[in-house]
Design an enzyme around this catalytic site. Structure first.
Site, PDB file in Angstrom:
ATOM      1  N   GLY A 122     -20.502 -24.681  36.088  1.00  0.00           N
ATOM      2  CA  GLY A 122     -21.198 -25.008  34.854  1.00  0.00           C
ATOM      3  C   GLY A 122     -21.099 -23.908  33.818  1.00  0.00           C
ATOM      4  N   GLY A 179     -18.882 -24.493  23.745  1.00  0.00           N
ATOM      5  CA  GLY A 179     -17.666 -24.908  24.425  1.00  0.00           C
ATOM      6  C   GLY A 179     -16.670 -23.762  24.430  1.00  0.00           C
ATOM      7  N   GLU A 204     -10.394 -26.323  30.368  1.00  0.00           N
ATOM      8  CA  GLU A 204      -9.965 -24.979  30.796  1.00  0.00           C
ATOM      9  C   GLU A 204      -9.484 -24.137  29.609  1.00  0.00           C
ATOM     10  OE1 GLU A 204     -10.466 -23.956  33.713  1.00  0.00           O
ATOM     11  OE2 GLU A 204     -10.381 -25.619  35.110  1.00  0.00           O
TER      12      GLU A 204
END
Length: 397
Positions: free
Chosen positions: A128, A135, A379
């Protein structure tokens, strides 16, 4: 340097057979129903896919990897991703984001408690980092963890967004970043805390309605007065952000492998369709307007594979002490940037070759088209990869 050895190719054949027999016949239904196939996870565990980078003491096979453990993981992700991206990301996140933080930064007790089940596929773990308002700017984390010294517990409040493998029937723990204080320079102190599933005050929000990765488990998480023991801190206090950035380097290579699987499948599908579909009395592949874009797919596939496995090789070499972390970070960013953007282009080309049929869900190119876009985002976005690469070039971007 970049030619895979016999052992790696034999392993590839094993995973491809598994993907073809145990995954491919069912993915169209799973995708349509947004169904996460929980029963498939322990089968993947029995095959050893979750334990490729884990020592034997915790059920893994690291000691038998002959120096190419991370490369083997990328091969497995590629082959699963060639059949379905959601199943590929389940493995990628299960190892890279679930197992690796515990393996790398966990105490002996934490490893002994969580890793055997995770490696066996009896459990999954989540990672998390992302939040509704944090973000790419992960340093803007708002989730807080306050240490109640009298009770010997961390008290968490906040929310996480877009967390993979976080709400399955077998999810055992989610590791989250949280503010645990303020540094002397005024910046937030960020640490990593492990929160077991079912902990009071920890809520898994309803599954997202997504454009793609419909088989993958993805949820938002919320924490309200959520208490976990003080010894659930993962790694050193105040080093959580650094730990997660290093974890993301590995994850970027894994996402690249996922993209390679997608590009390979698009090349196979487009070339096969171009050879068999006829128009105006001959195969459409006889026309340069079709043949040339398919040829481009072959170039994308080779370029993506070389970048990915060079990065994986550097990661394995780094683990052996022969390459630096910075080399891995730069190679990971290059691979992630190119392969993710090439994957999006590859699905567009393949869909165009299929014409109207490419827009129909009965053909797999439609599913891959929907799945591809997230590769440029998860990612670390393409923009973040360019920031990493620019910094490596001594630029200030």
């Amino acid at each position: 340097m970049f030619e895979l050895g016999k052992d790696h190719e034999e392993f590839r054949a094993v995973v491809r057979d598994f993907a073809t027999e145990a995954v491919e016949p069912y993915v169209a239904d799973w995708d349509r129903e947004h169904h996460f196939p929980t029963a498939l996870v322990p089968v993947m565990g029995e095959l050893g896919l979750f334990g490729l980078v884990v020592p034997e003491a915790y059920g893994g096979s690291l000691e038998h990897s002959e120096g190419g453990a991370f490369t083997s993981l990328c091969i497995a992700i590629e082959e699963l991703g060639r059949v379905d991206q959601s199943i590929g990301i389940t493995l990628s996140a299960g190892v890279g984001l679930g197992i690796n933080p515990v393996l790398t930064y966990g105490t002996d007790e934490q490893k002994e408690r969580f890793l055997p089940d995770l490696v066996a596929g009896r459990a999954l773990a989540g990672f998390g980092l992302t939040e509704p308002d944090a973000g790419s700017d992960a340093g803007a984390t708002r989730t807080r963890a306050v240490l109640d010294e009298a009770a010997g517990e961390w008290v968490l409040d906040g929310a996480k967004a877009f967390i993979t493998n976080s709400g399955t029937e077998i999810t055992s723990v989610v590791t989250v970043t949280a503010r645990t204080g303020t540094r002397e320079d005024g910046r937030p102190e960020i640490s990593a805390v492990m929160v077991p599933s079912g902990t009071p005050g920890f809520t898994v929000e309803p599954a997202y309605r997504k454009m793609g990765w419909n088989i993958s488990d993805t949820h938002g998480l919320s924490f309200s007065g959520c208490r976990v023991p003080a010894d659930h801190l993962l790694g050193e206090r105040g080093r959580g952000f650094h730990q997660f950035l290093k974890t993301l380097d590995d994850g970027r290579i894994a996402i690249s492998a996922l993209a390679v699987g997608l590009i390979t499948r698009m090349r196979e599908e487009a070339a096969g369709y171009a050879r068999t579909r006829t128009a105006f009395g001959r195969p459409i592949g006889a026309n340069q307007g079709v043949a040339f874009p398919v040829a481009d797919l072959a170039v994308m596939e080779d370029a993506a594979r070389l970048l990915t496995y060079r990065a994986a090789w550097l990661k394995d070499e780094h683990e052996a002490g022969r390459r630096s972390a910075e080399e891995v970070s730069q190679a990971a960013a290059k691979a992630k940037l190119y392969t993710s953007e090439a994957a999006v282009t590859a699905t567009r080309i393949a869909t165009q070759v299929f014409g109207g049929n490419g827009f129909m869900e009965e053909y797999p190119v439609a599913r891959f088209y929907r799945d591809a876009k997230i590769l440029e985002i998860g990612e670390g976005t393409s923009e973040v990869q360019r920031m990493v690469l620019a910094k490596g070039l001594g630029l200030s971007a």
